[in-house]
Design an enzyme around this catalytic site. Structure first.
Site, short mmCIF file in Angstrom:
data_model
loop_
_atom_site.label_atom_id
_atom_site.label_comp_id
_atom_site.label_asym_id
_atom_site.label_seq_id
_atom_site.Cartn_x
_atom_site.Cartn_y
_atom_site.Cartn_z
CE LYS A 54 24.99 -59.11 105.57
NZ LYS A 54 24.64 -59.58 106.81
CD GLN A 98 22.05 -58.00 109.18
OE1 GLN A 98 21.97 -58.78 108.27
NE2 GLN A 98 22.80 -57.73 109.89
CG ASP A 121 24.55 -65.31 107.90
OD1 ASP A 121 25.41 -64.85 107.37
OD2 ASP A 121 23.95 -64.16 109.08
#
Ligand code: NAP
Length: 286
Positions: A54, A98, A121
């Site tokens: 990413k 994450q 996200d």
């Protein structure tokens, strides 16, 4: 029947990334570029790989990254403190925590500590609530990536019967909400669903979001169905028995090169939107 069409997530994601890159080149001189902060807790090699992919993708389009790595013993309170620091930093446009975090951490509390304006996200309860209510928000990247793929290929959603297998908060459940907002009739299946193959046999659109290799069998697939495989399992295989199932499909996503690259493209797109002080557009049928 026409031959199946591969939904080329790799190519579409490259187009999205080029547009982001072009847009950022038009930025007023002397203004800082967007910044995505990534938080990685612990030493899970797969998570470390996802985060570095990413970050690399950010840099390729002109988005800066701020990388926070924390030891595996980190407590919920310590992680919350980091998130608050990033929330309060005006130079940070987006925050990616994450998943998964080590088991001692209350992951949901930490996700929900991310400001909705920086939740690029799409993992917070607030973002999910907005999505479910048909409002603009940042959407979970993997399901939104699948919706963008359908739209890019002009695949109709309204009135279709979609069967989503898997109901996790970042994947199956928001995918079911998005498809509902776009006027599909949705069946959301999970580990307690009875007669799963019979449900899948009804589907015009099948979404694999289980996390079990080739779990959805080719003989469950209706002729002409659209197959979206979000699964990514050891050995580069998805959740759908795609080598055989694709022969019955009208469109299908490959693994790799289907949904995965779209996930990253959406993360970058929503970071750009945050930089531009806007959300992803409302998902509704035209
Ligand atoms: P997860 O949190 O483990 O959720 C799995 C879901 O599958 C759960 O809802 C579970 O049901 C359901 N399930 C498990 N066994 C089942 C069965 N026998 N029949 C029907 N449903 C069953 O997984 P996730 O995070 O959503 O991820 C799923 C897959 O997507 C994984 O392969 C993951 O690697 C992949 N993924 C890919 C990306 C990407 O960027 N491409 C991003 C995220 C995830 P219950 O709710 O009843 O337990």
């Amino acid at each position: 029947m026409n031959p199946p069409i591969l939904l080329n997530g790799k190519a579409i994601s490259e187009q999205i990334k080029s547009k982001i890159s072009e847009e950022l080149k038009l930025r007023v001189a002397d203004t800082a570029p967007p910044t995505l902060a990534t938080i990685l807790v612990g030493e899970d090699p797969a998570s470390a790989t996802y985060v570095s992919m990413k970050i690399k993708a950010c840099h390729a389009v002109g988005i800066q990254s701020r990388s926070v790595t924390l030891p595996k013993e980190t407590t919920t309170e310590e992680l919350l403190k980091q998130i608050h620091t990033l929330n309060n930093d005006p130079n940070v446009n987006g925050i990616l925590l994450q998943h998964p975090v080590p088991h001692q951490i209350e992951e949901r509390a930490c996700f929900d500590a991310i400001l909705p304006e920086k939740d690029v996200d799409g993992v917070t309860t607030t973002s999910f609530g907005k999505l479910a209510m048909g409002k603009e928000a940042y959407f979970p990247c993997t399901p939104y990536g699948m919706i963008l793929l359908l739209q890019e290929y002009g695949i109709g959603i309204a009135g279709k019967h979609a069967v989503v297998v898997g109901r996790s908060p970042i994947l199956g459940k928001p995918m079911a909400s998005m498809l509902t907002n776009l006027d599909a009739t949705v069946t959301l299946c999970h580990s307690k669903t009875k007669d799963l193959p019979d449900h899948v046999r009804q589907a015009d659109i099948v979404v694999g979001a289980v996390g079990k290799p080739e779990f959805i069998k080719a003989d469950w697939i209706k002729e002409g169905a659209v197959l979206l495989d979000a699964g990514y399992n050891v050995g580069n295989v998805g959740d759908i028995e795609i080598s055989k199932a694709k022969e019955k499909s009208s469109y299908y996503t490959p693994v790799p090169g289907g949904v995965g690259p779209m996930t990253i493209a959406v993360l970058l797109l929503q970071t750009l939107y945050s930089y531009q002080s806007k959300f992803s557009p409302i998902l509704r049928a035209k």
